[in-house]
Structures are given as C-alpha cells and as structure tokens.
Design a protein around this motif. Structure first.
Motif, short mmCIF file in Angstrom:
data_model
loop_
_atom_site.label_atom_id
_atom_site.label_comp_id
_atom_site.label_asym_id
_atom_site.label_seq_id
_atom_site.Cartn_x
_atom_site.Cartn_y
_atom_site.Cartn_z
N GLU A 56 0.80 -1.22 0.00
CA GLU A 56 0.00 0.00 0.00
C GLU A 56 0.84 1.28 0.00
O GLU A 56 0.48 2.27 -0.63
N THR A 57 1.97 1.30 0.71
CA THR A 57 2.76 2.53 0.82
C THR A 57 4.16 2.42 0.20
O THR A 57 4.84 3.42 0.07
N ARG A 58 4.58 1.22 -0.15
CA ARG A 58 5.91 1.01 -0.72
C ARG A 58 5.76 0.25 -2.04
O ARG A 58 5.83 -0.97 -2.08
N ALA A 59 5.56 1.00 -3.13
CA ALA A 59 5.23 0.42 -4.43
C ALA A 59 6.30 -0.52 -4.98
O ALA A 59 6.02 -1.33 -5.86
N GLN A 60 7.52 -0.44 -4.46
CA GLN A 60 8.57 -1.35 -4.94
C GLN A 60 8.41 -2.76 -4.37
O GLN A 60 9.07 -3.69 -4.81
N LEU A 61 7.52 -2.91 -3.37
CA LEU A 61 7.27 -4.21 -2.75
C LEU A 61 5.93 -4.77 -3.21
O LEU A 61 4.97 -4.03 -3.43
N VAL A 62 5.88 -6.10 -3.33
CA VAL A 62 4.67 -6.79 -3.77
C VAL A 62 4.38 -7.94 -2.81
O VAL A 62 5.29 -8.64 -2.36
N TRP A 63 3.09 -8.13 -2.52
CA TRP A 63 2.66 -9.21 -1.63
C TRP A 63 2.74 -10.57 -2.32
O TRP A 63 2.61 -10.68 -3.53
N GLY A 64 2.92 -11.59 -1.52
CA GLY A 64 2.87 -12.96 -2.00
C GLY A 64 2.57 -13.89 -0.85
O GLY A 64 2.40 -13.45 0.29
N GLN A 65 2.49 -15.17 -1.15
CA GLN A 65 2.16 -16.16 -0.13
C GLN A 65 3.10 -17.35 -0.20
O GLN A 65 3.41 -17.85 -1.27
N ASN A 66 3.52 -17.78 0.98
CA ASN A 66 4.33 -18.99 1.12
C ASN A 66 3.38 -20.17 1.26
O ASN A 66 2.58 -20.21 2.19
N PHE A 67 3.45 -21.12 0.34
CA PHE A 67 2.55 -22.27 0.38
C PHE A 67 3.09 -23.41 1.23
O PHE A 67 2.48 -24.48 1.29
N ALA A 68 4.18 -23.19 1.93
CA ALA A 68 4.62 -24.15 2.94
C ALA A 68 4.02 -23.77 4.29
O ALA A 68 3.49 -24.61 5.00
N SER A 69 4.06 -22.47 4.62
CA SER A 69 3.62 -22.02 5.94
C SER A 69 2.28 -21.30 5.91
O SER A 69 1.62 -21.20 6.96
#
Length: 123
Positions: free
Chosen positions: A87-100
């Motif tokens: 939301e505030t740091r456009a250089q970062l993108v969300w993702g998900q770890n499918f192990a945890s």
C-alpha cells in the motif's frame, strides 16, 4: 448444486474450481478458477506478463488465502506472487508462502513462482 454444475461446465482443460470470493464494499461476489501450469523463478513483472499471456491474472491476497485453504495440493511448498503491491511502498509486492501460509512482501526483482487465475462473475 445447480450453480456448482454450471461452474464445472465453464472450466477449461486443466483448470480447477477454487471457491467463492465474497464481494466487499458493494462489489459483487465471484468464483475463482485456478488455471493450470505455473511460472518458476520469475520476478514480479515477468510473473504479471506470464499470467496475462495465459489470459489470466495473478491472484490477489484474498484469492491466495482461498487457494491456500482449498487448493494447496496444486502448489509447490514455495513462495508465490500476488497481483497486489504494498500500500505505501510500491517497490514491494505481496505474496504467499505455500509451505507455511504466511503472506509477506518482497521486492519486484525477487525470483518466485506464479500461478494464474480466472474470475467468473454472474454465474
């Protein structure tokens, strides 16, 4: 049961039904379909382009949580990109770890995995 059968008839070869995403803030509900195949060792820009070439989208964070709950066996136990930038740091993108099951952010150049989804509205 009739709605589920209609959804099953709309699936393309290799796709699987992931479930219902409830609308928020007045948006309509929709059904989520997991498309076959995945991209491996790709940056976020490359993952986004890969999904678009398949006529799909990278899943958003809510969709990744549903995929973790309902389709975990369709994923390797590694990290997958979402379509959502921080939301505030456009250089970062969300993702998900499918192990945890943890969702976190990484920089766009990070090399992760990607899966594409389709959204079925008005089923």
């Amino acid at each position: 049961m009739g709605e589920y059968l209609r959804i099953q008839e709309m699936l393309r070869e290799g796709e699987s039904y992931a479930g219902l995403i409830l609308g928020k803030n007045g948006e309509p509900d929709y059904h989520l379909v997991l498309m076959p195949d995945e991209a491996v060792d790709v940056s976020w820009p490359a993952a986004t382009e890969w999904a678009a070439r398949r006529e799909g989208l990278l899943p958003n964070r809510r969709e990744l949580a549903l995929l973790f709950a309902n389709q975990r066996e369709q994923f390797e136990r590694v990290w997958y990109w979402s379509s959502e930038q921080h939301e505030t740091r456009a250089q970062l993108v969300w993702g998900q770890n499918f192990a945890s099951g943890i969702q976190t952010v990484y920089g766009r150049p990070f090399r992760g995995h990607a899966r594409a989804v389709r959204r079925l509205n008005g089923v």
